[in-house]
Design an enzyme around this catalytic site. Structure first.
Site, PDB file in Angstrom:
ATOM      1  CD  GLN A   3      -3.533  -4.846   6.274  1.00 49.23           C
ATOM      2  OE1 GLN A   3      -3.460  -3.877   5.527  1.00 49.23           O
ATOM      3  NE2 GLN A   3      -3.994  -6.012   5.873  1.00 49.23           N
ATOM      4  CG  ASP A  13      -9.999  -0.891   3.972  1.00 48.94           C
ATOM      5  OD1 ASP A  13      -9.595  -1.176   2.832  1.00 48.94           O
ATOM      6  OD2 ASP A  13      -9.364  -1.185   4.997  1.00 48.94           O
ATOM      7  CE  LYS A  57      -3.853  -2.471   2.014  1.00 51.23           C
ATOM      8  NZ  LYS A  57      -4.488  -3.000   3.215  1.00 51.23           N
TER       9      LYS A  57
END
Length: 280
Positions: A96, A119, A52
């Site tokens: 995460q 997300d 990322k």
């Protein structure tokens, strides 16, 4: 031979488009910033977080990295999220997953400002997807729609079967296919006569979490097969939920593992980050 849907090439296209958009925003004096939080040092999570950061650097998005110890308390994590929610210069917040067992993932996802939920996991993001309003869409399902469209696969009017009903892939995938006017069936571990259900699919999306479970007998001749799974086989090689060698000869198009759906997730995260500016 089927068309091999190349996720690496399509994700590269999307990242280049995002890079152009970020560059245009910079010309207007607007920078884009993503905050990434990792709790503990799970090896797979560390790889994802590293990828990322690389993608952010490539497209011109600033990334802030918060690497917290495994024993970080839930309150400490929530406090950091509240702080990032308040920071105007932070456009996106990504925690995460998975988190250590002592932290409630739902509480953490719910604490992120929905306007920064790149997300697409926040209940408000899921709600806007449900009713067709603008908002962030979970990156993997959004990436699959791009794979289909950019590979010339028509979704409207087609029989689409999604195997799997997770909040991250299966459910949002079904909603996105509906948005594209597909006729959608969601199958799962309790579905009876699964082979009969999947054999109707013009587009079969497999997110079942079992290595090479889907063989040719599950697949209609000429179907498009999208494999979301990623596993290591007995020889430590990557494989998906679909038995690629068995299924490829019967379908019209298929995603490989690796190099299919995987690269799209990070490309769509970059897309969401760039779009966060207009949503905010």
């Amino acid at each position: 031979m089927p068309q091999i849907i190349d996720g690496k090439a399509i994700s590269a296209q999307i990242k280049d488009e995002v890079k152009e958009k970020v560059s245009q925003l910079k010309e207007q004096g607007i920078s884009v910033c993503l905050a990434v939080i990792q709790v503990g040092n799970d090896p797979a999570s560390s790889v994802y977080v590293g990828n990322k950061k690389k993608a952010c650097a490539y497209v011109g998005i600033e990334s802030l990295s918060y690497e917290l110890a495994e024993e970080t308390t839930q309150e400490e994590l929530l406090s950091l999220i509240r702080e990032l929610n308040q920071k105007e210069e932070v456009n996106g917040i990504l925690v995460q997953l998975p988190l250590p067992g002592h932290i409630d993932e739902n509480a953490v996802i719910g604490a992120i400002d929905p306007r920064k939920d790149v997300d697409g996991f926040h209940p408000q993001s899921v709600g806007t997807l449900c009713i067709g309003q603008p908002g962030f869409v979970s990156c993997t399902p959004a990436g699959i729609i791009e794979l289909l469209k950019r590979s010339g696969v028509k979704i409207a009017g087609k029989e689409c079967v999604v195997i799997g009903r997770s909040n991250i892939v299966g459910k949002p995938m079904a909603l996105l296919l509906l948005r594209e006017n597909g006729t959608v069936t969601v199958a799962h571990s309790k579905t009876e006569n699964l082979k009969e259900v999947t054999a109707r699919a013009d587009i079969l999306i497999v997110a079942v979490g079992k290595p090479r479970m889907i063989t040719a007998e599950y697949v209609k001749e000429g179907a498009v097969v999208i494999d979301v799974g990623i596993h290591r086989n007995e020889n430590n090689k990557l494989c998906g939920d679909v038995d690629y060698e068995d299924v490829a000869p019967v379908c019209s198009a298929i995603t490989p593992v690796p190099g299919g759906v995987g690269p799209m997730t990070i490309a769509m995260l970059m897309y969401n980050c760039a779009n966060s500016v207009s949503l905010q």
